[in-house]
Design a protein around this motif. Structure first.
Motif, PDB file in Angstrom:
ATOM      1  N   GLU A  87      18.926   3.538  15.382  1.00 41.40           N
ATOM      2  CA  GLU A  87      17.870   2.535  15.222  1.00 41.40           C
ATOM      3  C   GLU A  87      18.125   1.629  14.021  1.00 41.40           C
ATOM      4  N   SER A  88      18.617   2.232  12.935  1.00 44.63           N
ATOM      5  CA  SER A  88      18.843   1.407  11.749  1.00 44.63           C
ATOM      6  C   SER A  88      20.265   0.840  11.722  1.00 44.63           C
ATOM      7  N   HIS A  89      20.989   1.019  12.831  1.00 42.57           N
ATOM      8  CA  HIS A  89      22.350   0.484  12.974  1.00 42.57           C
ATOM      9  C   HIS A  89      23.297   0.967  11.880  1.00 42.57           C
ATOM     10  N   THR A  90      23.079   2.199  11.411  1.00 47.68           N
ATOM     11  CA  THR A  90      23.975   2.727  10.391  1.00 47.68           C
ATOM     12  C   THR A  90      25.057   3.601  11.022  1.00 47.68           C
ATOM     13  N   ALA A  91      24.982   3.782  12.360  1.00 51.49           N
ATOM     14  CA  ALA A  91      25.933   4.671  13.023  1.00 51.49           C
ATOM     15  C   ALA A  91      27.374   4.201  12.831  1.00 51.49           C
ATOM     16  N   ILE A  92      27.565   2.879  12.863  1.00 49.44           N
ATOM     17  CA  ILE A  92      28.928   2.357  12.753  1.00 49.44           C
ATOM     18  C   ILE A  92      29.504   2.652  11.375  1.00 49.44           C
ATOM     19  N   ALA A  93      28.691   2.432  10.341  1.00 45.44           N
ATOM     20  CA  ALA A  93      29.146   2.726   8.978  1.00 45.44           C
ATOM     21  C   ALA A  93      29.486   4.206   8.846  1.00 45.44           C
ATOM     22  N   LEU A  94      28.661   5.032   9.483  1.00 48.10           N
ATOM     23  CA  LEU A  94      28.878   6.477   9.414  1.00 48.10           C
ATOM     24  C   LEU A  94      30.181   6.861  10.115  1.00 48.10           C
ATOM     25  N   ARG A  95      30.494   6.151  11.203  1.00 50.73           N
ATOM     26  CA  ARG A  95      31.747   6.424  11.917  1.00 50.73           C
ATOM     27  C   ARG A  95      32.944   6.151  11.026  1.00 50.73           C
ATOM     28  N   LEU A  96      32.810   5.094  10.198  1.00 53.19           N
ATOM     29  CA  LEU A  96      33.916   4.751   9.308  1.00 53.19           C
ATOM     30  C   LEU A  96      34.002   5.721   8.139  1.00 53.19           C
ATOM     31  N   ALA A  97      32.842   6.221   7.707  1.00 57.59           N
ATOM     32  CA  ALA A  97      32.806   6.951   6.444  1.00 57.59           C
ATOM     33  C   ALA A  97      33.230   8.407   6.566  1.00 57.59           C
ATOM     34  N   ALA A  98      33.017   9.035   7.714  1.00 59.89           N
ATOM     35  CA  ALA A  98      33.278  10.474   7.773  1.00 59.89           C
ATOM     36  C   ALA A  98      33.941  10.849   9.083  1.00 59.89           C
ATOM     37  N   PRO A  99      34.874  11.841   9.061  1.00 61.52           N
ATOM     38  CA  PRO A  99      35.425  12.322  10.328  1.00 61.52           C
ATOM     39  C   PRO A  99      34.320  13.017  11.137  1.00 61.52           C
ATOM     40  N   PRO A 100      34.393  12.945  12.481  1.00 62.39           N
ATOM     41  CA  PRO A 100      33.289  13.435  13.302  1.00 62.39           C
ATOM     42  C   PRO A 100      32.916  14.900  13.032  1.00 62.39           C
ATOM     43  N   SER A 101      33.916  15.759  12.824  1.00 60.64           N
ATOM     44  CA  SER A 101      33.561  17.172  12.646  1.00 60.64           C
ATOM     45  C   SER A 101      32.810  17.372  11.329  1.00 60.64           C
ATOM     46  N   ALA A 102      33.197  16.609  10.280  1.00 62.18           N
ATOM     47  CA  ALA A 102      32.486  16.718   9.001  1.00 62.18           C
ATOM     48  C   ALA A 102      31.063  16.195   9.146  1.00 62.18           C
ATOM     49  N   LEU A 103      30.929  15.109   9.910  1.00 66.42           N
ATOM     50  CA  LEU A 103      29.598  14.549  10.146  1.00 66.42           C
ATOM     51  C   LEU A 103      28.726  15.568  10.862  1.00 66.42           C
ATOM     52  N   PHE A 104      29.304  16.224  11.891  1.00 61.65           N
ATOM     53  CA  PHE A 104      28.537  17.216  12.645  1.00 61.65           C
ATOM     54  C   PHE A 104      28.096  18.351  11.734  1.00 61.65           C
ATOM     55  N   VAL A 105      29.012  18.828  10.893  1.00 59.76           N
ATOM     56  CA  VAL A 105      28.667  19.948  10.013  1.00 59.76           C
ATOM     57  C   VAL A 105      27.585  19.520   9.012  1.00 59.76           C
ATOM     58  N   GLY A 106      27.691  18.291   8.494  1.00 53.80           N
ATOM     59  CA  GLY A 106      26.674  17.790   7.574  1.00 53.80           C
ATOM     60  C   GLY A 106      25.306  17.711   8.225  1.00 53.80           C
ATOM     61  N   LYS A 107      25.267  17.144   9.447  1.00 54.28           N
ATOM     62  CA  LYS A 107      24.003  17.022  10.176  1.00 54.28           C
ATOM     63  C   LYS A 107      23.448  18.405  10.527  1.00 54.28           C
ATOM     64  N   LEU A 108      24.379  19.307  10.885  1.00 53.12           N
ATOM     65  CA  LEU A 108      23.975  20.664  11.239  1.00 53.12           C
ATOM     66  C   LEU A 108      23.334  21.353  10.041  1.00 53.12           C
ATOM     67  N   ALA A 109      23.977  21.197   8.861  1.00 52.82           N
ATOM     68  CA  ALA A 109      23.439  21.830   7.650  1.00 52.82           C
ATOM     69  C   ALA A 109      22.063  21.262   7.330  1.00 52.82           C
ATOM     70  N   PHE A 110      21.903  19.952   7.545  1.00 50.59           N
ATOM     71  CA  PHE A 110      20.596  19.343   7.304  1.00 50.59           C
ATOM     72  C   PHE A 110      19.551  19.906   8.262  1.00 50.59           C
ATOM     73  N   GLY A 111      19.903  19.937   9.552  1.00 51.18           N
ATOM     74  CA  GLY A 111      18.959  20.431  10.560  1.00 51.18           C
ATOM     75  C   GLY A 111      18.575  21.881  10.311  1.00 51.18           C
ATOM     76  N   VAL A 112      19.579  22.714   9.986  1.00 54.49           N
ATOM     77  CA  VAL A 112      19.308  24.138   9.769  1.00 54.49           C
ATOM     78  C   VAL A 112      18.419  24.320   8.545  1.00 54.49           C
ATOM     79  N   SER A 113      18.750  23.603   7.446  1.00 50.16           N
ATOM     80  CA  SER A 113      17.949  23.804   6.233  1.00 50.16           C
ATOM     81  C   SER A 113      16.517  23.307   6.434  1.00 50.16           C
ATOM     82  N   LEU A 114      16.384  22.208   7.196  1.00 47.73           N
ATOM     83  CA  LEU A 114      15.043  21.689   7.464  1.00 47.73           C
ATOM     84  C   LEU A 114      14.224  22.698   8.264  1.00 47.73           C
ATOM     85  N   LEU A 115      14.858  23.250   9.309  1.00 54.34           N
ATOM     86  CA  LEU A 115      14.121  24.167  10.169  1.00 54.34           C
ATOM     87  C   LEU A 115      13.797  25.476   9.438  1.00 54.34           C
TER      88      LEU A 115
END
Lengths: 228, 225
Positions: A87-115
């Motif tokens: 929605e905020s069109h930051t996905a493209i910047a994120l694609r450039l900034a991090a390899p996909p597996s690192a991004l997944f692990v980062g998002k996963l850690a966020f989701g797990v800690s939140l839950l």
């Protein structure tokens, strides 16, 4: 020059920190999940009263209700992990900034800690308002940790898929519930064993196996979701 | 030449299919002491359930080939067609199963573990089809739905362990049971195996037609109007 491993870890960590920082600024997911969980908890409690004093309800009904509250709370907040990047069109910047597996692990850690934070709020409250006595509290903590991890991991993976489609929030529930159903059945079984004071049984290794499988599937499949 | 071969194969499929149906009613033996004539639905129910799992597995294989085999659209079309056929055969297996359940167990539906599992699997692939229809861009749709088909392959085996613990099953033992020993009349077994194979071939035929019509529909969409 940093080694590839340390820069991978740094990327994952950066995604995790960024997500928490954004979250603490807007408190969107945190408020949505916490309020949703507390509202459903109040409704359940008002409808059932101190149901924990009834042995049969305490074992057969209350563990399932707890996990349903957590499931819907997760569905209310976790899909945002990827939807807001689109929605905020930051996905493209994120694609450039991090390899996909690192991004997944980062998002996963966020989701797990939140839950897990939500669980830490909801579970004691639930036990208190339902007057539910747990015979083996250690097992309950294990069930909440293992179940919470799987719930967050499955939701984050499905959120990544749903964020690519139209009608994201409705689609998320349709896609996620079959995926999360085995996890919920296992978590409910473990919670029930904890309340009744039984041994963990085969549900515990199977829950851990589910958590492991979803994590590995996520690491393998996420690059295909993320990279065009 | 290819037309003749194709016609011949279809005629052969028709012949084998008819033989299987004939065999189900007239060749196979049914135990009057056990469930009697109603057991003959087995020769339709079991092959359909089996074929639906062949279809889901084939969908996962085609999805993996799409993702890691050069991203060719024909693999995605094949996966989607396989899921559609799998849902069709799955619904037929559910309906034939619940007809039999009405006769033998007294109710169309009673949440037997097998019934629970097949409903969850149908929900899964129903969600797959809903996901496909929510994406307009062909490349994105192919990528995302391939991933979902592979997630299904990872998650559904868990039901095999979990669901039998929740309730007792009344469902008859699988023909190829845990001890891998044959527990059925040889004639019954022959018809069953022949039907399972024939229905699988029928699936690949329907699947091929579906994938080809979809290829034509895609090609037509791409034509400048």
């Amino acid at each position: 020059m940093p080694s590839p491993t340390s820069s991978w870890v740094a990327s994952a960590q950066a995604v995790f920190t960024k997500d928490w920082r954004c979250e603490l600024r807007s408190r969107y997911a945190l408020n949505a999940i916490a309020l949703f969980a507390v509202t459903t908890l109040v409704v359940t409690s008002a409808a059932l009263g101190p149901a924990g004093t009834n042995k049969s309800l305490a074992i057969n009904v209350l563990p399932a209700m707890l996990w349903l509250i957590l499931l819907f709370a997760a569905a209310a907040g976790l899909p945002r992990a990827f939807v807001h990047e689109e929605e905020s069109h930051t996905a493209i910047a994120l694609r450039l900034a991090a390899p996909p597996s690192a991004l997944f692990v980062g998002k996963l850690a966020f989701g797990v800690s939140l839950l897990l934070a939500i669980e830490a709020l909801v579970a004691p409250l639930y036990l208190a308002v339902m007057s539910l006595e747990v015979a083996s509290p250690g097992l309950l903590v294990i069930a909440l940790l293992g179940g919470g991890y799987g719930l967050a991991a499955g939701s984050v993976l499905i959120a990544a898929l749903a964020s690519q489609a139209r009608g994201r929030s409705t689609l998320f529930s349709v896609l996620a519930f079959p995926v999360l159903m085995p996890l919920l059945l296992l978590a409910i079984e473990l919670t029930r064993n904890a309340v009744a004071g039984d041994a963990a049984g085969p549900a515990l290794p199977q829950l851990l196996l589910y958590d492991g499988s979803v994590t590995i599937a996520g690491l393998m499949l996420f690059p295909a979701v993320w990279n065009p | 030449m290819t037309r003749t071969i194709s016609l011949g194969l279809r005629a052969l499929l028709w012949l084998v299919m008819s033989t299987c149906i004939w065999g189900a009613f007239f060749y196979a033996w049914s135990d009057p002491a056990f469930v009697g004539q109603s057991s003959r639905i087995l020769f339709f129910h079991v092959p359909m359930a089996w074929t639906s799992f062949v279809a889901y597995f084939a969908a996962a294989v085609w999805s993996a080939r799409y993702l890691w085999g050069g991203r060719q659209m024909r693999h995605d079309r094949a996966a989607a067609a396989a899921v559609e056929c799998g849902v069709l055969f799955g619904v037929l297996a559910t309906v034939t199963g619940s007809l039999w359940a009405r006769i033998e167990w007294g109710a169309y539906w009673n949440w037997d573990p097998r019934q629970t599992s097949i409903v969850v699997v149908l929900l899964f692939y129903g969600a797959y089809l809903a996901l496909r229809s929510a994406m307009a861009d062909r490349e994105i749709r192919a990528r995302i739905s391939s991933v979902y088909a592979l997630i299904a392959l990872v998650v559904t085996p868990f039901f095999y362990f979990i669901v039998p613990r929740i309730t007792e099953s009344l469902h008859p033992e699988p023909v190829l049971n845990k001890e891998a020993k044959l527990d059925v009349d040889p004639r019954m077994f022959q018809v069953l195996i022949a039907s399972a194979l024939t229905y699988s071939i029928l699936f690949f035929w329907i699947h091929n037609l579906r994938a080809r019509t979809q290829a034509l529909a895609d090609a037509r969409e791409d034509e400048p109007s």
